[in-house]
Design an enzyme around this catalytic site. Structure first.
Site, PDB file in Angstrom:
ATOM      1  N   GLU A 138       0.828  -1.205   0.000  1.00  0.00           N
ATOM      2  CA  GLU A 138       0.000   0.000   0.000  1.00  0.00           C
ATOM      3  C   GLU A 138       0.862   1.255   0.000  1.00  0.00           C
ATOM      4  O   GLU A 138       1.463   1.606   1.013  1.00  0.00           O
ATOM      5  CB  GLU A 138      -0.937   0.027   1.210  1.00  0.00           C
ATOM      6  CG  GLU A 138      -1.861   1.223   1.193  1.00  0.00           C
ATOM      7  CD  GLU A 138      -2.837   1.247   2.351  1.00  0.00           C
ATOM      8  OE1 GLU A 138      -3.802   2.040   2.277  1.00  0.00           O
ATOM      9  OE2 GLU A 138      -2.654   0.487   3.315  1.00  0.00           O
TER      10      GLU A 138
ATOM     11  N   GLU B 183     -12.119   1.901   3.639  1.00  0.00           N
ATOM     12  CA  GLU B 183     -11.166   2.321   4.680  1.00  0.00           C
ATOM     13  C   GLU B 183     -11.246   3.829   4.900  1.00  0.00           C
ATOM     14  O   GLU B 183     -10.355   4.592   4.519  1.00  0.00           O
ATOM     15  CB  GLU B 183      -9.747   1.900   4.329  1.00  0.00           C
ATOM     16  CG  GLU B 183      -8.868   1.898   5.569  1.00  0.00           C
ATOM     17  CD  GLU B 183      -7.392   1.713   5.262  1.00  0.00           C
ATOM     18  OE1 GLU B 183      -6.708   1.114   6.103  1.00  0.00           O
ATOM     19  OE2 GLU B 183      -6.918   2.176   4.211  1.00  0.00           O
TER      20      GLU B 183
END
Length: 306
Positions: A186, A281
């Site tokens: 990420e 998220e």
């Protein structure tokens, strides 16, 4: 009345009241779905997102998500839950036919454990995290774990740092690959000290690792902040993207609260044939029951791209 039936009845009633002020078209578009009314993409809420409707019990929260049409869950903190709770979550999701999204690989790379440094002590921490992640993944039926390689090692040339990260991730992939677990890298926008920040950079690293267990987690919020050009850069990196996360910018809240045209982005993802999980998220823009209803309505609206 049984607790789960009570939750469902209360949430339906409050939803109807909350949408009373919408016009007829909006009300039809954003009406609360039955459990078989899913979305075009596979969105995954996280624990706490709907706690005002479902309460603090994690299994009740999963039930509520399922009743609202969501078919996946992600839980960054899964590795820190007890094995007993992990099994309860997994068993409940299995009964509902839901998919487990990402969890963060604990101690898999942060500011104090930078893989770019090429130091054995950092590599050992990362590899130990990979081994423990395999056991958690088996317990919760997970296929993805989030990895962040940590900070820059600024006394080394950038290409040397990149080579160090690739070598460390290859070692991690050797542990994960036999078990079908994929680390999704990420790139983040939290601080310029982070080594991994851009999608083309992450694409290069995945190509260097050359393993099905090392792919990209494309977080739309972070990449809007870091680089923009969301659709074109996703398209360039597409063959290495295994997981997507959502959040509008600025604010990191639900779609429609910032500058990103999520209908267009979601349509692009859908048209590419993406069958994976899109993790929610982000936080809720507004508190309480009304804020939770607004999150569901925002996803119904953003998902109406067909």
């Amino acid at each position: 009345m049984e607790r789960r039936k009570f939750i469902r009845n209360v949430s339906l009633g409050t939803a109807a009241a909350g949408w009373a002020g919408l016009n007829g078209v909006q009300a039809n578009t954003l009406a609360q779905p039955a459990s078989d009314e899913t979305f075009n993409l596979d969105y995954a809420p996280h624990f706490g997102m709907f706690k005002h409707h479902a309460g603090e019990d994690l299994l009740d929260q999963i039930t509520f998500m399922h009743e609202r049409g969501f078919r996946s869950l992600e839980d960054n903190g899964m590795m820190r839950r007890t094995p007993e709770m992990q099994e309860k979550i997994a068993n409940h999701m299995a009964r509902l036919g839901m998919t487990m999204g990402v969890f963060v690989l604990d101690k898999g790379g942060n500011g104090a454990n930078t893989l770019a440094a090429g130091k054995k002590e950092h590599l050992d921490i990362f590899l130990d995290g990979c081994k423990r992640a395999v056991e958690v993944a088996k317990r919760v039926n997970a296929r993805w774990t989030t990895v962040v390689p940590g900070d820059y090692q600024r006394d080394l040339p950038l290409d040397i740092q990149t080579a160090n990260v690739i070598e460390a991730l290859r070692r991690g992939a050797e542990i994960l690959e036999p078990h079908g677990l994929t680390m999704v890298l990420e790139p983040l926008s939290d601080t310029p000290n982070l080594f991994l920040r851009y999608s083309p950079q992450t694409y290069l690293i995945c190509k260097g690792v050359d393993s099905p267990s090392c792919k990209i987690l494309y977080d739309i919020y972070h990449q809007q902040k870091n680089e923009g050009h969301l659709i074109s850069l996703m398209d360039m990196c597409w063959e290495e993207i295994a997981y997507i996360q959502i959040g509008d910018n600025p604010g990191r809240k639900e779609p429609g609260t910032g500058e990103i045209n999520y209908q267009n982005v979601f349509k692009f993802i859908y048209d590419k044939g993406f069958k994976g999980v899109c993790g929610m998220e982000h936080g809720n823009a507004n508190p309480g029951l009304e804020g939770e209803k607004a999150v569901i309505a925002a996803y119904r609206k953003a998902d109406s791209f067909l």
